[in-house]
Design a protein around this motif. Structure first.
Motif, PDB file in Angstrom:
ATOM      1  N   LEU A  40     -14.673  76.333  37.950  1.00  0.00           N
ATOM      2  CA  LEU A  40     -15.232  75.605  36.805  1.00  0.00           C
ATOM      3  C   LEU A  40     -16.040  76.544  35.918  1.00  0.00           C
ATOM      4  O   LEU A  40     -15.968  76.466  34.680  1.00  0.00           O
ATOM      5  N   LEU A  41     -16.796  77.454  36.534  1.00  0.00           N
ATOM      6  CA  LEU A  41     -17.592  78.403  35.758  1.00  0.00           C
ATOM      7  C   LEU A  41     -16.697  79.388  35.006  1.00  0.00           C
ATOM      8  O   LEU A  41     -16.998  79.761  33.871  1.00  0.00           O
ATOM      9  N   GLY A  43     -13.712  78.706  33.919  1.00  0.00           N
ATOM     10  CA  GLY A  43     -13.233  77.906  32.801  1.00  0.00           C
ATOM     11  C   GLY A  43     -14.262  77.826  31.678  1.00  0.00           C
ATOM     12  O   GLY A  43     -13.919  77.912  30.487  1.00  0.00           O
ATOM     13  N   TYR A  44     -15.538  77.712  32.063  1.00  0.00           N
ATOM     14  CA  TYR A  44     -16.628  77.675  31.084  1.00  0.00           C
ATOM     15  C   TYR A  44     -16.732  79.001  30.335  1.00  0.00           C
ATOM     16  O   TYR A  44     -16.882  79.025  29.100  1.00  0.00           O
ATOM     17  N   VAL A  45     -16.624  80.119  31.070  1.00  0.00           N
ATOM     18  CA  VAL A  45     -16.706  81.441  30.438  1.00  0.00           C
ATOM     19  C   VAL A  45     -15.531  81.651  29.487  1.00  0.00           C
ATOM     20  O   VAL A  45     -15.697  82.197  28.384  1.00  0.00           O
ATOM     21  N   THR A  47     -14.007  79.385  27.849  1.00  0.00           N
ATOM     22  CA  THR A  47     -14.322  78.574  26.661  1.00  0.00           C
ATOM     23  C   THR A  47     -15.304  79.307  25.760  1.00  0.00           C
ATOM     24  O   THR A  47     -15.162  79.292  24.529  1.00  0.00           O
ATOM     25  N   ARG A  48     -16.300  79.961  26.353  1.00  0.00           N
ATOM     26  CA  ARG A  48     -17.260  80.751  25.565  1.00  0.00           C
ATOM     27  C   ARG A  48     -16.541  81.882  24.827  1.00  0.00           C
ATOM     28  O   ARG A  48     -16.832  82.152  23.651  1.00  0.00           O
ATOM     29  N   ARG A  53     -18.295  83.799  21.873  1.00  0.00           N
ATOM     30  CA  ARG A  53     -19.613  84.083  22.451  1.00  0.00           C
ATOM     31  C   ARG A  53     -19.574  85.140  23.546  1.00  0.00           C
ATOM     32  O   ARG A  53     -20.614  85.459  24.127  1.00  0.00           O
ATOM     33  N   ALA A  62     -18.544  84.398  36.190  1.00  0.00           N
ATOM     34  CA  ALA A  62     -19.071  83.124  36.682  1.00  0.00           C
ATOM     35  C   ALA A  62     -20.387  83.342  37.429  1.00  0.00           C
ATOM     36  O   ALA A  62     -21.361  82.596  37.246  1.00  0.00           O
ATOM     37  N   THR A  65     -23.338  84.006  35.224  1.00  0.00           N
ATOM     38  CA  THR A  65     -23.911  82.775  34.685  1.00  0.00           C
ATOM     39  C   THR A  65     -24.901  82.171  35.672  1.00  0.00           C
ATOM     40  O   THR A  65     -25.977  81.684  35.282  1.00  0.00           O
ATOM     41  N   ALA A 257      -8.545  77.816  30.147  1.00  0.00           N
ATOM     42  CA  ALA A 257      -9.829  77.235  30.542  1.00  0.00           C
ATOM     43  C   ALA A 257      -9.632  75.908  31.264  1.00  0.00           C
ATOM     44  O   ALA A 257     -10.234  75.653  32.317  1.00  0.00           O
ATOM     45  N   ALA A 261     -10.392  74.950  35.214  1.00  0.00           N
ATOM     46  CA  ALA A 261     -11.211  73.776  35.510  1.00  0.00           C
ATOM     47  C   ALA A 261     -10.448  72.795  36.400  1.00  0.00           C
ATOM     48  O   ALA A 261     -11.006  72.223  37.340  1.00  0.00           O
TER      49      ALA A 261
END
Length: 276
Positions: A40-41, A43-45, A47-48, A53, A62, A65, A257, A261
């Motif tokens: 999940l992390l 996937g978050y990265v 997305t960033r 970003r 991950a 973070t 991403a 996830a």
């Protein structure tokens, strides 16, 4: 009293009885929760990165973070500890063959493919565990930076470039296996309740998406070995950023991403329904 002529059930070896104990299973399944969190992390990265970003789209990104939190060190050590029983389980699975082959009666009659899969997952968990401990003790060097440094050393010789290309082939094979496992729904054999439609959707999409990204990562390693370009041989992070550099980069990064996830959520399901 046993009837005359009856055959006594064979006694399992001590190590077999230990790894099949319920408490051991529960401890090993906590590793699936950790794997789910890391996916999940990632996937978050991704997305960033898609939003401009920055970040590293791999387990180190991950974990970075997590490390940025005030309680990050405690969480990192908890992650490292939680990975231990799952790592030991995969090692035992690879050595003893805890799952029977298709149609087999003997629980030790595991297929070669099952053992190799367990061995591959063992290597992954060891790598993530090592990176977690590095971050917990204060190191902040990303996996991509480490991979680039190691690749630069290997590329100094012809034999090293061949070895690096071999690593790329292995990563592509693993990625292809993931994509096939998702598309064919073979992962349903890993579950005690394979009929849940939501878990099926998460498994198919997660396996296929992650498999495609891994195939690209392996291909980039091979190309980097041929071109003697260590910056391309950085694994998952390079693959994600290569996707982002294409004309349809934003869509492809969103696909990746969501895939990571989905696999993360599927890992949570494994924590409850995995056949162990």
């Amino acid at each position: 009293m046993r009837e005359e002529g009856a055959v006594a059930a064979p006694q399992r070896p001590l190590v077999d009885r230990v790894v099949r104990h319920g408490a051991v299973h529960r401890a090993a399944k906590t590793g699936f929760v950790v794997s789910g969190m890391l996916h999940l992390l990632i996937g978050y990265v991704i997305t960033r990165i898609n939003l401009g970003r920055g970040g590293h789209a791999d387990p180190s990104g991950a974990l970075e973070t997590v490390a940025a939190r005030s309680d990050g060190v405690v969480i990192l050590w908890a992650v490292a500890v939680a990975l231990v029983p799952l790592t030991v389980w995969r090692l035992t699975e690879a050595l003893l063959g805890l799952h029977p082959a298709e149609g087999g009666r003997d629980p030790h009659d595991a297929s070669v493919a099952s053992r190799l899969k367990a061995l591959g997952l063992l290597a992954v968990y060891c790598g993530v565990g090592y990176t977690t401990v590095r971050f917990a003790v204060g190191s902040r060097q990303s996996s991509s930076e480490q991979n680039a440094g190691l690749s630069a050393i290997l590329m100094q010789t012809g034999l090293g470039r061949v070895a690096l290309a071999g690593v790329g082939v292995v990563v592509m094979v693993v990625g292809g296996y993931f994509a096939y496992k998702g598309a064919s729904r073979n992962f349903l054999g890993d579950l005690t309740t394979p009929g849940n439609p939501m878990i099926v959707v998460l498994g198919v999409y997660g396996y296929v998406a992650e498999g495609i990204v891994l195939c690209l990562a392996g291909l980039l390693v091979i190309v980097a070995a041929i071109r003697v370009d260590p910056q391309q041989a950085t694994g998952l992070d390079a693959a994600v950023k290569a996707l982002g550099a294409t004309q349809a980069g934003s869509v492809l990064l969103a696909f990746a991403a969501l895939g990571f996830a989905a696999y993360g959520l599927y890992s949570f399901a494994l924590a409850r329904y995995a056949r162990m």
